[in-house]
Design an enzyme around this catalytic site. Structure first.
Site, PDB file in Angstrom:
ATOM      1  CE  LYS A   1       8.718   6.813  13.953  1.00  0.00           C
ATOM      2  NZ  LYS A   1       8.083   5.734  13.150  1.00  0.00           N
TER       3      LYS A   1
ATOM      4  CE1 TYR B   1      10.217  10.184  13.249  1.00  0.00           C
ATOM      5  CE2 TYR B   1      12.329  10.355  14.381  1.00  0.00           C
ATOM      6  CZ  TYR B   1      11.481   9.690  13.509  1.00  0.00           C
ATOM      7  OH  TYR B   1      11.908   8.528  12.906  1.00  0.00           O
TER       8      TYR B   1
ATOM      9  CG  ASP C   1      -3.327   9.782   3.769  1.00  0.00           C
ATOM     10  OD1 ASP C   1      -2.697   9.592   4.835  1.00  0.00           O
ATOM     11  OD2 ASP C   1      -3.534  10.913   3.314  1.00  0.00           O
TER      12      ASP C   1
ATOM     13  CB  THR D   1      -0.940   0.041   1.221  1.00  0.00           C
ATOM     14  OG1 THR D   1      -0.174   0.284   2.413  1.00  0.00           O
ATOM     15  CG2 THR D   1      -1.698  -1.272   1.357  1.00  0.00           C
TER      16      THR D   1
ATOM     17  CB  THR E   1      15.794   4.784   3.811  1.00  0.00           C
ATOM     18  OG1 THR E   1      15.573   5.816   4.793  1.00  0.00           O
ATOM     19  CG2 THR E   1      16.410   3.564   4.472  1.00  0.00           C
TER      20      THR E   1
ATOM     21  CB  SER F   1      10.105   2.489  16.325  1.00  0.00           C
ATOM     22  OG  SER F   1      10.205   3.607  17.181  1.00  0.00           O
TER      23      SER F   1
ATOM     24  CG  ASN G   1       7.889   1.340   5.943  1.00  0.00           C
ATOM     25  OD1 ASN G   1       8.998   1.386   6.459  1.00  0.00           O
ATOM     26  ND2 ASN G   1       7.604   1.978   4.810  1.00  0.00           N
TER      27      ASN G   1
END
Length: 291
Positions: free
Chosen positions: A153, A149, A57, A33, A184, A135, A84
C-alpha cells in the site's frame, strides 16, 4: 449530474461491488471486472447493456492489457478507472512464504500499476479522465504484523501520487482512497494469514492473527464510503486523497504528526552533512563542430 462510464476491478465484493450497484442504480455504465464473473450475473440480468463484464485477475499483466483495451474499444469512452481489487496479507515477515509475498505485491502493487499503464494511453486520447486507487490508512501508517500489506500500500500510494503530477497536464486526475474499518468482508474473506511461528507468540506481530475475527468492530458504513468515492469524481481538481472514517482520519493524522516531529528534530543534524561550499552545476560542454 452527468452520466459516466466506469471501469472497476474487483467488482464482485467489498467497495467494488457496492460502487457497481450504486452506479448502475443511478444510471451510469459500468465495466465490471472480477476473477469470477458469475458473481456479477445478477447485476447483468437486472441492468442488461448498462453493465459490461469481463473476467480479470490483476496478477496477469497480459490479461489486464487485453481487458482494458477491449473495454475501451467496445464502450468507446471510459471516464473513471477504479483500482479496487486487493487483499490483506498479515503476519510477521519471517512467517511469510515467498509465494505469499510475491502474490501480495503482484495483486496490490503491480496490478494497479499495470491497470494504470494500460488505461492512460486511452485516457490521454480522450483528453481526460479519473483514476481512483483504493488504499487504506495503512498506506500512510503502520501496524505490527502487517509489513507486506503496508509495503504494497505504501508502494502503490507513492506510485499514484507521482502519477497525479505526471498526468495532470493531460486532464487526468488521480485520487487515493484511505478507508478505515468497514464491514466489507475484507477481514474475513479478504485477508490471509501464514502458518504462525511460536517465536512471535505474545509479541506485537501476533496481534494480526485475530484479523479474521468477525466480531471485530467497524467504524464506517460501507455504503456511505462507496457513495463518497463516487461523489469525489464531481470535485475538480481531483482530490489527491480521500479519507473515509473517523478512525482512518485519527490514525493518519497521528502518524503524520509523529513522522514530521521526527524529521523536524533533525533539521540541524541534516544540514551538518552539507558541503562547506556548495558545488555549482556543471555547464554542458558544447559539441565541437567539424572543420
Amino acid at each position: 449530474m452527468a452520466q459516466r462510464t466506469w471501469f472497476i476491478t474487483g467488482s464482485s465484493s467489498g467497495f467494488g461491488r457496492l460502487m457497481t450497484e450504486q452506479l448502475l442504480q443511478r444510471g451510469d455504465r459500468v465495466a465490471a471486472t472480477a476473477r469470477d464473473t458469475a458473481s456479477l450475473d445478477d447485476l447483468a440480468e437486472r441492468y442488461g447493456q448498462q453493465i459490461w463484464t469481463a473476467q480479470l485477475d490483476v496478477t496477469d499483466t497480459a490479461q489486464i492489457r487485453e481487458v482494458v483495451a477491449k473495454a475501451f474499444a467496445e464502450l468507446e469512452t471510459i471516464d473513471v478507472i477504479v483500482n479496487n481489487a486487493g487483499y490483506g496479507l498479515f503476519g510477521a515477515a519471517e512467517e511469510l512464504t515467498d509465494e505469499l509475498i510475491e502474490h501480495q505485491i503482484a495483486t496490490n502493487l503491480v496490478g494497479p500499476i499495470q491497470v494504470l499503464r494500460s488505461a492512460v494511453p486511452h485516457l490521454r486520447a480522450q483528453s481526460g479522465g479519473r483514476i481512483i486507487q483504493l488504499s487504506t490508512y495503512g498506506g500512510l501508517a503502520t501496524n505490527p504484523g502487517a509489513s507486506l500489506y503496508h509495503a504494497s500500500k505504501w508502494g502503490v500510494e507513492g506510485f499514484m501520487e507521482a502519477n497525479a503530477k505526471d498526468l495532470a497536464p493531460f486532464g487526468i486526475g488521480v485520487t487515493i482512497v484511505e478507508p478505515g474499518s468497514a464491514a466489507t468482508g475484507f477481514r474475513t474473506g479478504g485477508s490471509r494469514l501464514p502458518q504462525p511461528l511460536a517465536a512471535y507468540d505474545g509479541t506485537p506481530a501476533a496481534m494480526s492473527r485475530g484479523i479474521q475475527n468477525p466480531a471485530l468492530p467497524s467504524v464506517s458504513d460501507p455504503a456511505k464510503v462507496a457513495a463518497a468515492i463516487i461523489a469525489s469524481v464531481e470535485t475538480t481538481p481531483a482530490p489527491l486523497r480521500l479519507v473515509t472514517g473517523s478512525d482512518s482520519f485519527t490514525i493518519i493524522r497521528t502518524a503524520l504528526r509523529e513522522r514530521l516531529a521526527d524529521i523536524e528534530a533533525q533539521e540541524t543534524s541534516a544540514a551538518a552533512t552539507d558541503l562547506t561550499q556548495p558545488t555549482q552545476p556543471t555547464q554542458p560542454t558544447q559539441p565541437t563542430q567539424a572543420a
